[in-house]
Scaffold this motif. Sequence first.
Motif, PDB file in Angstrom:
ATOM      1  N   PRO A  33      -6.900  -9.906   8.558  1.00 51.94           N
ATOM      2  CA  PRO A  33      -6.191  -8.673   8.199  1.00 51.94           C
ATOM      3  C   PRO A  33      -7.001  -7.446   8.585  1.00 51.94           C
ATOM      4  O   PRO A  33      -8.227  -7.484   8.632  1.00 51.94           O
ATOM      5  N   TYR A  47      -0.260   0.409  -7.838  1.00 52.71           N
ATOM      6  CA  TYR A  47      -0.784  -0.458  -6.778  1.00 52.71           C
ATOM      7  C   TYR A  47      -2.301  -0.569  -6.870  1.00 52.71           C
ATOM      8  O   TYR A  47      -2.866  -1.659  -6.819  1.00 52.71           O
ATOM      9  N   PHE A 101      -4.270  -1.747   8.738  1.00 54.58           N
ATOM     10  CA  PHE A 101      -2.833  -1.518   8.916  1.00 54.58           C
ATOM     11  C   PHE A 101      -2.010  -2.577   8.176  1.00 54.58           C
ATOM     12  O   PHE A 101      -0.940  -2.275   7.650  1.00 54.58           O
ATOM     13  N   ALA A 102      -2.506  -3.794   8.110  1.00 53.56           N
ATOM     14  CA  ALA A 102      -1.814  -4.824   7.330  1.00 53.56           C
ATOM     15  C   ALA A 102      -1.870  -4.496   5.847  1.00 53.56           C
ATOM     16  O   ALA A 102      -0.914  -4.751   5.108  1.00 53.56           O
ATOM     17  N   CYS A 103      -2.968  -3.923   5.417  1.00 58.54           N
ATOM     18  CA  CYS A 103      -3.080  -3.536   4.008  1.00 58.54           C
ATOM     19  C   CYS A 103      -2.170  -2.352   3.684  1.00 58.54           C
ATOM     20  O   CYS A 103      -1.582  -2.291   2.612  1.00 58.54           O
ATOM     21  N   LEU A 104      -2.055  -1.423   4.616  1.00 64.62           N
ATOM     22  CA  LEU A 104      -1.164  -0.282   4.404  1.00 64.62           C
ATOM     23  C   LEU A 104       0.302  -0.698   4.383  1.00 64.62           C
ATOM     24  O   LEU A 104       1.130  -0.031   3.769  1.00 64.62           O
ATOM     25  N   ALA A 105       0.621  -1.793   5.036  1.00 62.67           N
ATOM     26  CA  ALA A 105       2.002  -2.273   5.048  1.00 62.67           C
ATOM     27  C   ALA A 105       2.456  -2.709   3.658  1.00 62.67           C
ATOM     28  O   ALA A 105       3.659  -2.766   3.395  1.00 62.67           O
ATOM     29  N   LEU A 106       1.522  -2.981   2.773  1.00 61.81           N
ATOM     30  CA  LEU A 106       1.890  -3.352   1.410  1.00 61.81           C
ATOM     31  C   LEU A 106       2.460  -2.177   0.628  1.00 61.81           C
ATOM     32  O   LEU A 106       3.181  -2.358  -0.342  1.00 61.81           O
ATOM     33  N   TYR A 130       4.473   0.094   1.856  1.00 60.64           N
ATOM     34  CA  TYR A 130       5.772   0.472   2.408  1.00 60.64           C
ATOM     35  C   TYR A 130       6.927   0.333   1.403  1.00 60.64           C
ATOM     36  O   TYR A 130       7.781   1.227   1.333  1.00 60.64           O
ATOM     37  N   THR A 181       9.846   3.311   0.453  1.00 61.53           N
ATOM     38  CA  THR A 181      11.285   3.196   0.663  1.00 61.53           C
ATOM     39  C   THR A 181      12.047   3.476  -0.626  1.00 61.53           C
ATOM     40  O   THR A 181      13.133   4.051  -0.590  1.00 61.53           O
TER      41      THR A 181
END
Length: 124
Positions: free
Chosen positions: A48, A96, A51-56, A58, A62
């Motif tokens: 990871p 979070y 950027f993969a951590c930031l995708a959490l 998202y 939304t």
Amino acid sequence: MTSIVCMCVGCLLFALDLSDGNLQPYDRAYFDSLWPRFEPDPYTGTTPDIFACLALIYPCVTGILSGMSRATHLARPERSIPRGMFMAIVTSSSIYLMVCWLFGLCISNRTLKVDKFVTATVSY
């Protein structure tokens, strides 16, 4: 909201040795995940990155955007939209970070990497 409270209570009970949470005693390692250690996933082999951590994060964004689409129902939208959006970002980011901090401080690094459902395992 109830599921987040149950996760946090279960993690605290596990940390205080009041509940095993269907985990083993060696899964309890205090401050094991205090610093980031990006290692390959044991199953997929992918490492990871940030950027993969930031995708959490998202999903919380939304939800905030869907709340903004209801701005026509507000009495003073020019005041309420910025205030509500700021409070939504602060609240969701705090939740979070609190959950990540709590699980990182109480559960071993290896368990967090191997057990993909550790939150469900520890929940009270």
